[in-house]
Design a protein around this motif. Sequence first.
Motif, PDB file in Angstrom:
ATOM      1  N   THR B  51      58.293  51.137  44.351  1.00  0.00           N
ATOM      2  CA  THR B  51      57.261  50.497  43.527  1.00  0.00           C
ATOM      3  C   THR B  51      57.644  49.067  43.146  1.00  0.00           C
ATOM      4  OG1 THR B  51      58.278  51.523  41.585  1.00  0.00           O
ATOM      5  CG2 THR B  51      56.376  52.639  42.538  1.00  0.00           C
ATOM      6  N   ASP B  52      58.591  48.514  43.924  1.00  0.00           N
ATOM      7  CA  ASP B  52      58.984  47.122  43.756  1.00  0.00           C
ATOM      8  C   ASP B  52      59.685  46.817  42.436  1.00  0.00           C
ATOM      9  OD1 ASP B  52      58.531  46.009  46.163  1.00  0.00           O
ATOM     10  OD2 ASP B  52      56.541  45.216  45.710  1.00  0.00           O
ATOM     11  N   ARG B  53      60.265  47.829  41.828  1.00  0.00           N
ATOM     12  CA  ARG B  53      61.107  47.550  40.663  1.00  0.00           C
ATOM     13  C   ARG B  53      62.527  47.347  41.167  1.00  0.00           C
ATOM     14  NH1 ARG B  53      58.990  49.298  35.814  1.00  0.00           N
ATOM     15  NH2 ARG B  53      60.624  47.960  34.979  1.00  0.00           N
ATOM     16  N   THR B  54      63.217  46.353  40.599  1.00  0.00           N
ATOM     17  CA  THR B  54      64.563  46.062  41.079  1.00  0.00           C
ATOM     18  C   THR B  54      65.490  47.254  40.825  1.00  0.00           C
ATOM     19  OG1 THR B  54      64.220  43.730  40.612  1.00  0.00           O
ATOM     20  CG2 THR B  54      66.496  44.440  40.925  1.00  0.00           C
ATOM     21  N   LEU B  55      66.128  47.702  41.899  1.00  0.00           N
ATOM     22  CA  LEU B  55      67.009  48.867  41.814  1.00  0.00           C
ATOM     23  C   LEU B  55      68.450  48.430  41.577  1.00  0.00           C
ATOM     24  CD1 LEU B  55      67.428  51.924  42.239  1.00  0.00           C
ATOM     25  CD2 LEU B  55      67.631  51.470  44.663  1.00  0.00           C
ATOM     26  N   PHE B  56      68.875  47.435  42.319  1.00  0.00           N
ATOM     27  CA  PHE B  56      70.256  46.958  42.188  1.00  0.00           C
ATOM     28  C   PHE B  56      70.245  45.480  41.824  1.00  0.00           C
ATOM     29  CE2 PHE B  56      74.625  48.153  44.075  1.00  0.00           C
ATOM     30  CZ  PHE B  56      75.268  47.430  43.088  1.00  0.00           C
ATOM     31  N   PHE B  57      69.745  44.648  42.737  1.00  0.00           N
ATOM     32  CA  PHE B  57      69.623  43.222  42.439  1.00  0.00           C
ATOM     33  C   PHE B  57      68.735  42.553  43.468  1.00  0.00           C
ATOM     34  CE2 PHE B  57      73.545  43.634  45.012  1.00  0.00           C
ATOM     35  CZ  PHE B  57      73.240  42.809  46.081  1.00  0.00           C
ATOM     36  N   ASP B  58      68.319  41.335  43.152  1.00  0.00           N
ATOM     37  CA  ASP B  58      67.746  40.425  44.140  1.00  0.00           C
ATOM     38  C   ASP B  58      68.779  39.322  44.317  1.00  0.00           C
ATOM     39  OD1 ASP B  58      65.022  41.670  43.967  1.00  0.00           O
ATOM     40  OD2 ASP B  58      65.048  40.752  41.989  1.00  0.00           O
ATOM     41  N   LEU B  59      68.819  38.773  45.496  1.00  0.00           N
ATOM     42  CA  LEU B  59      69.785  37.708  45.769  1.00  0.00           C
ATOM     43  C   LEU B  59      69.101  36.586  46.535  1.00  0.00           C
ATOM     44  CD1 LEU B  59      72.618  36.394  46.257  1.00  0.00           C
ATOM     45  CD2 LEU B  59      72.826  37.882  48.244  1.00  0.00           C
ATOM     46  N   LEU B  60      69.276  35.369  46.049  1.00  0.00           N
ATOM     47  CA  LEU B  60      68.779  34.193  46.763  1.00  0.00           C
ATOM     48  C   LEU B  60      69.906  33.165  46.860  1.00  0.00           C
ATOM     49  CD1 LEU B  60      66.510  32.529  48.059  1.00  0.00           C
ATOM     50  CD2 LEU B  60      65.885  31.738  45.785  1.00  0.00           C
ATOM     51  N   THR B  78      69.396  38.579  40.342  1.00  0.00           N
ATOM     52  CA  THR B  78      68.735  39.211  39.207  1.00  0.00           C
ATOM     53  C   THR B  78      69.422  40.558  38.959  1.00  0.00           C
ATOM     54  OG1 THR B  78      67.156  40.494  40.494  1.00  0.00           O
ATOM     55  CG2 THR B  78      66.490  38.254  39.875  1.00  0.00           C
ATOM     56  N   VAL B  79      69.207  41.092  37.773  1.00  0.00           N
ATOM     57  CA  VAL B  79      69.676  42.456  37.491  1.00  0.00           C
ATOM     58  C   VAL B  79      68.455  43.354  37.303  1.00  0.00           C
ATOM     59  CG1 VAL B  79      71.793  41.686  36.356  1.00  0.00           C
ATOM     60  CG2 VAL B  79      69.720  42.039  34.997  1.00  0.00           C
TER      61      VAL B  79
END
Lengths: 162, 197
Positions: B51-60, B78-79
């Motif tokens: 459902t597009d909720r961050t599970l671990f992190f996003d990284l850019l 992100t956390v």
Amino acid sequence: MNKQGGSLSAEQMQTIESVLAGYVKDAGIRTVLLVDPDGHLVCQSGAMDTIDPVSFGALVSANFASTQQIAGQMGEKEFNAFYIQGKEKDLYVSAVEDKAILVSIFARGTTVGMVKIFAEKTVKEISANLVPGEGGDQKGLSVGGGFADSALAELDKVLGGI
Amino acid sequence: MATINYGYREINCKIVYYGPGMSGKTTNLETIHKKVPPTNRGKLTSLATKTDRTLFFDLLPLDLGTIKGFKVKFQLYTVPGQVYYNATRKLVLRGADGVVFVADSQKDRYDDNVESLENLRENLKEHGMDLDAMPFVIGWNKRDLPDVMSVEELNAKMNPRGVPNFEMEALTGRGVFEALRAVTRMVLEKLEKEGTR
């Protein structure tokens, strides 16, 4: 470089590059990455194929960190390594003490036992080259004044459209 | 902490976007990803639920190019904001050089903001880090929504130290660049002054 961040000298990097290149050849693996515990790529060797080494290193680092938490909950002090088997390629990840993570990728058919033996040897050689404080750790960057201002000017260019 | 690779003449820094669930942390990174030229950024990697909720992190990964002989690279993380993902939040915070706290300005999210900020402080402490001693900025997100708290009130209640803070609408990009620029400046100035220790 160490678990608290740090720096690596050109001499250390040359040695590490040479060790990793030797590991790729001796163990017959496809790719090796050395990543610091914070997820930064330190060094790489071998073929990258479809891998983006920066994000791959960050993902493996996070994965490794989570396995350490799992180890703790199991009553283990730590996991030094883990192995993941794929259909065509396998992954072997091993800790270089608490200083870095060695990430090895190899084709199915490569003898896993051999990879582990050579990885262990490589970990020892790299560990000896990652002694905290001997890689040029120093107070302040030796890049001259105005470094932050120059970097911010570049950031402004990069983000100019926002 | 930042690493300096003198062999590759490369500096790597880590910035973490923190805040309560659904406050707009991932949207910050998505906006930056959209606006930054492909030559200056890597792939946006998201470990999210179905459902597009961050599970671990996003990284850019961001690449500022070569500055005074050093390639300068930033990794923006992100956390996951949801309370029960604290173990992963703690992992992502490890080695952070700076933090952008993305707060949800809506009145009914105030308690979540406070809880998340306190959680940030506690998690940093577990890594031996002190929020008051590290580069830290706040983005008051969702300013375009109705029923938001005033920035004055938010600052009075949540920002007693008066760290740099910005009105933000992550979807449009308002305040996103300003927050990133501010934390980047603080990280680089700290690095210039203190090195990597």
